[in-house]
Design an enzyme around this catalytic site. Structure first.
Site, short mmCIF file in Angstrom:
data_model
loop_
_atom_site.label_atom_id
_atom_site.label_comp_id
_atom_site.label_asym_id
_atom_site.label_seq_id
_atom_site.Cartn_x
_atom_site.Cartn_y
_atom_site.Cartn_z
N ASP A 106 -16.35 22.26 35.76
CA ASP A 106 -15.46 22.20 36.91
C ASP A 106 -14.05 21.79 36.49
O ASP A 106 -13.66 22.02 35.35
CB ASP A 106 -16.05 21.22 37.95
CG ASP A 106 -15.81 21.69 39.39
OD1 ASP A 106 -14.63 21.80 39.78
OD2 ASP A 106 -16.78 21.95 40.10
N HIS A 172 -11.40 19.20 43.14
CA HIS A 172 -12.58 20.04 43.27
C HIS A 172 -13.78 19.48 42.50
O HIS A 172 -14.88 19.35 43.03
CB HIS A 172 -12.23 21.45 42.78
CG HIS A 172 -13.26 22.50 43.02
ND1 HIS A 172 -14.35 22.67 42.19
CD2 HIS A 172 -13.37 23.47 43.96
CE1 HIS A 172 -15.08 23.69 42.62
NE2 HIS A 172 -14.51 24.19 43.70
N SER A 498 -18.49 26.69 46.71
CA SER A 498 -18.34 25.61 45.73
C SER A 498 -19.02 24.34 46.19
O SER A 498 -19.53 23.57 45.38
CB SER A 498 -16.85 25.31 45.51
OG SER A 498 -16.28 26.17 44.58
#
Length: 712
Positions: A106, A172, A498
């Site tokens: 990630d 994220h 996601s």
């Protein structure tokens, strides 16, 4: 290049240099061209090559595939209660969980988040062989986040946003990590919105972060380097919320990496993509990957609006701002147009450069379309935005200033009010949470099947919550990531497949904590066959949802599983027409593989998959045979009966209809014959096969899809 060489005295690095020298024709240039060798968990390398050199290299017998390094993109609390996993249930398996390591590829991680507090954790599991690489704004790991690495092989960094360390400057990676395995944090919220207890699916598990994504995207060569390390480091599961266009299994970095992970008993969960609601958009489709769609939970975010004429309405957004006045002046793009300058753009949509600051300052502006109107109005010192979107939306987006998104019918009424009075006014209230009874349903943005690589394997596999998810966030990123946003928060609300992917990865980790010896395919099967059907079914049926929404507590006791091993995938790849030599190298076979001499894969799809899918184009009638084998993991002595739910026009015959087991781990085989015809104008027929022993319900969707060219 397949498996790492096992023969004594063979160095992968020397082998790579020899191949490059042959391809380039110059030893010095060959040495300079190589960027990295992969050799911990699989064999391969990345190098700078001209097209003819790459072609020459691909012709070598020892090479499985040669493909261009491309950049992929990110598929950018209460959730676990909605899925039936209470805090009490999670604590029951906490000791087993603490031995599980979830690896994530990630944007990095913000280890200072309260979700990664390591209080009460013991030392890392003995199997852990990874590293904690420090750097800018990243000085330590802990007993919760036990490993962190970063990869940037082409050194392409943006000095304004990227930091050369495992630290998360995007938010994220922190969000996905805490969704999967974050510690329990009470009182979590985004400025009071969605307040409650935030926790990951396996809060006692450990986290290993492999940072492969930067402001410019996620490079294939970095993804492969991360897989090479993660497999060797000892992770138990891998979660990847990254995607790109579907490619041949041997030319896809995530497909290759996850295949080698599968060989070591590691399941890889991947996001399905955010290109819905269009068909044929699903990504990460290799059958050894668990491909995850995004579904809803039982809440939505509503932002109320009141007009000066007393009209009350609401839209959807995440507006963290409370109004400071009872009313604000209201205008629209046409009234606020910059008439003194030459305009390029749509005034009604409030395009950048079309509006006058003098006419916008201090006002709420009504705009058409969807985009970055809040950023534009903020730059012009406006007070807020009301945006009329083209069609109803289910995704709540955080706004830079007070803002909401309304449906077209509401937008028309607001515009009519603005044009009916000299001094129109409005106020936008702070977002509130409203419970909804329509969940679960598939999010509109979630990518749909059918897939483009193996047409008769249904993808996505499963759905998990990915709509409006509250989870930990990096304090090096703002709420929206837009210039001028100074809101730094410990938790943020995001949507995307996601967000769905780490939910499914955590569910898999939860199952593995009860069944550490189960194969990746067994865990995936357990999750698929016990999934909850969608309450609100989309027109795309299982092309959108796969087997349904994860139900982790039921998956612990699935009754029967559809298992797969390396031999299963070998036969499948042979059936798909892949090169025998390449398959042999991929699976690490010492003797040369010849597809014509091994037992052929059976049935239409050639794989013992938990779902069944028939994708056809020109045939007027439907005829397909699926061959399946189930393994008993329930009661030793048991009897399962088959029930079929099928629509008009589709005949599904199961033989035999009764499966009898006398012991655990016993296998039984059956066939499913699907026949019928598609009605004129229809493209999807959806059926369901259910095996039941009265205690367990083992469900498999059967989807027939007629393609009306051209879809791909």
């Amino acid at each position: 290049m397949g498996n790492v060489p096992e023969e004594a005295g063979i160095s992968a690095v020397k082998e790579h240099h020899s191949l490059l020298t042959t391809a380039i024709g110059d030893e010095k240039l060959a040495r300079e061209s190589k960027i990295r060798s992969y050799g911990k968990s699989f064999n391969g390398f990345v190098a700078r090559l001209l097209p003819h050199e790459a072609k020459r290299l691909s012709e070598e017998e020892s090479v499985v595939s040669v493909f261009e390094n491309t950049r992929r993109k990110l598929h950018t609390t209460r959730t676990w209660d909605f899925l039936g996993m209470s805090e009490k249930l999670q604590k029951r398996s906490s000791k087993a969980q603490s031995n599980i390591i979830v690896g994530l590829l990630d944007t990095g991680i913000w280890v200072e988040s309260p979700s990664f507090n390591d209080k009460g954790f013991g030392p890392p599991p003995a199997k852990w062989k990874g590293k904690c690489v420090t750097g800018a704004n990243f000085t330590r790991c802990n007993k919760k986040v036990i490993g962190a690495r970063y990869y940037n092989l082409d050194n392409a960094l943006d000095p304004n946003t990227d930091q050369k360390s495992p630290v998360d400057t995007d938010g994220h990676g922190t969000h996905t990590s805490s969704t999967a395995a974050g510690e329990t944090v009470k009182g979590a919220s985004l400025y009071g919105i969605a307040q409650g207890t935030a926790r990951g699916g396996v809060p006692s598990a450990r986290i290993a972060m492999y940072k492969v994504c930067w402001s410019g995207g996620c490079a294939d060569m970095d993804i492969l380097a991360a897989f090479d390390d993660a497999i060797g480091d000892g992770v138990d599961l891998i979660s990847i919320s990254i995607g790109g266009p579907s490619r041949s299994y041997f030319d896809d970095s995530i497909s290759i990496g996850s295949f080698h992970a599968m060989k070591k008993g590691i399941l890889t969960a991947c996001s399905a993509g955010n290109d819905g609601p269009y068909q044929g958009t699903v990504e990460n489709v290799a059958p050894w990957i668990m491909t995850v769609a995004a579904s809803s939970i039982d809440r939505k975010f509503v932002t109320a609006v009141k007009l000066g004429n007393g009209m009350r309405t609401s839209g959807i957004s995440i507006n963290t701002f409370s109004p400071r006045k009872a009313m604000y002046p209201l205008t629209n793009g046409a009234r606020a147009a910059n008439v003194t300058a030459e305009i390029y753009g749509n005034v009604g949509a409030c395009d950048y450069g079309t509006l006058s600051m003098k006419k916008v300052k201090g006002k709420i502006v009504y705009c058409l379309g969807s985009g970055s109107q809040d950023y534009t109005i903020d730059r012009l010192q406006g007070a807020g935005t009301i945006v009329a979107v083209d069609a109803p939306t289910d995704i709540a987006i955080a706004t830079l200033i007070a803002g909401t998104f309304v449906v077209p019918e509401v937008g028309i009424k607001i515009d009519q009010y603005i044009n009916s009075t000299k001094n129109p006014q409005a106020v936008i209230y702070k977002t509130r949470v409203v419970n909804t009874s329509t969940a679960p349903f598939i999010a509109s943005f979630s990518s749909r099947g059918p897939q483009k690589i193996t047409l008769n394997i249904l993808k996505p596999d499963i759905a998990a919550p990915g709509l409006d998810i509250l989870a930990a966030y990096s304090e090096l990123a703002s709420v929206t990531g837009l210039p001028g946003d100074r809101r730094i928060v410990p938790f943020n609300i995001l949507s995307g497949t996601s967000m769905a992917c780490p939910h499914a990865a955590a569910a898999a980790a939860y199952v593995k904590s009860f069944h550490p010896d189960w194969s990746p395919a067994a865990i995936k099967s357990a999750l698929m066959t016990t999934a909850t059907p969608m309450k609100t079914k989309s027109d795309d049926a299982e092309l959108a949802s796969g087997s349904g929404q994860i139900n982790p507590t039921k998956a612990v006791h699935p009754g029967l599983i559809y298992d797969l091993n390396l031999s299963s995938y070998t036969r499948f790849l042979c059936k798909e027409g892949y090169n025998s030599t390449a398959i042999g190298r991929l699976i690490g076979r010492k003797k040369k593989l010849n597809c014509s001499t091994i037992r052929p894969a059976q049935g239409l799809d050639g794989l013992n998959y938990p779902s069944m899918h028939f994708h056809f184009t020109n045939e007027s009638s439907i005829s397909a045979i699926f061959r399946r084998t189930v393994t008993n993991v329930g009661f030793a002595k048991s009897l399962y009966k088959a029930t079929v739910h099928s629509p008009k026009g589709l005949s599904v015959t199961v033989s035999p209809r009764v499966l009898t087991f006398s012991r655990s781990q016993q296998t039984r085989s059956f066939t499913v014959l699907v026949k019928g015809s598609m009605q004129s104008g229809a493209s999807i027929l959806s059926a369901l096969l259910e095996w039941s022993d009265t205690k367990h319900s083992v469900k498999s969707p059967i989807l027939v899809y007629k393609q009306f060219p051209p879809l791909f």
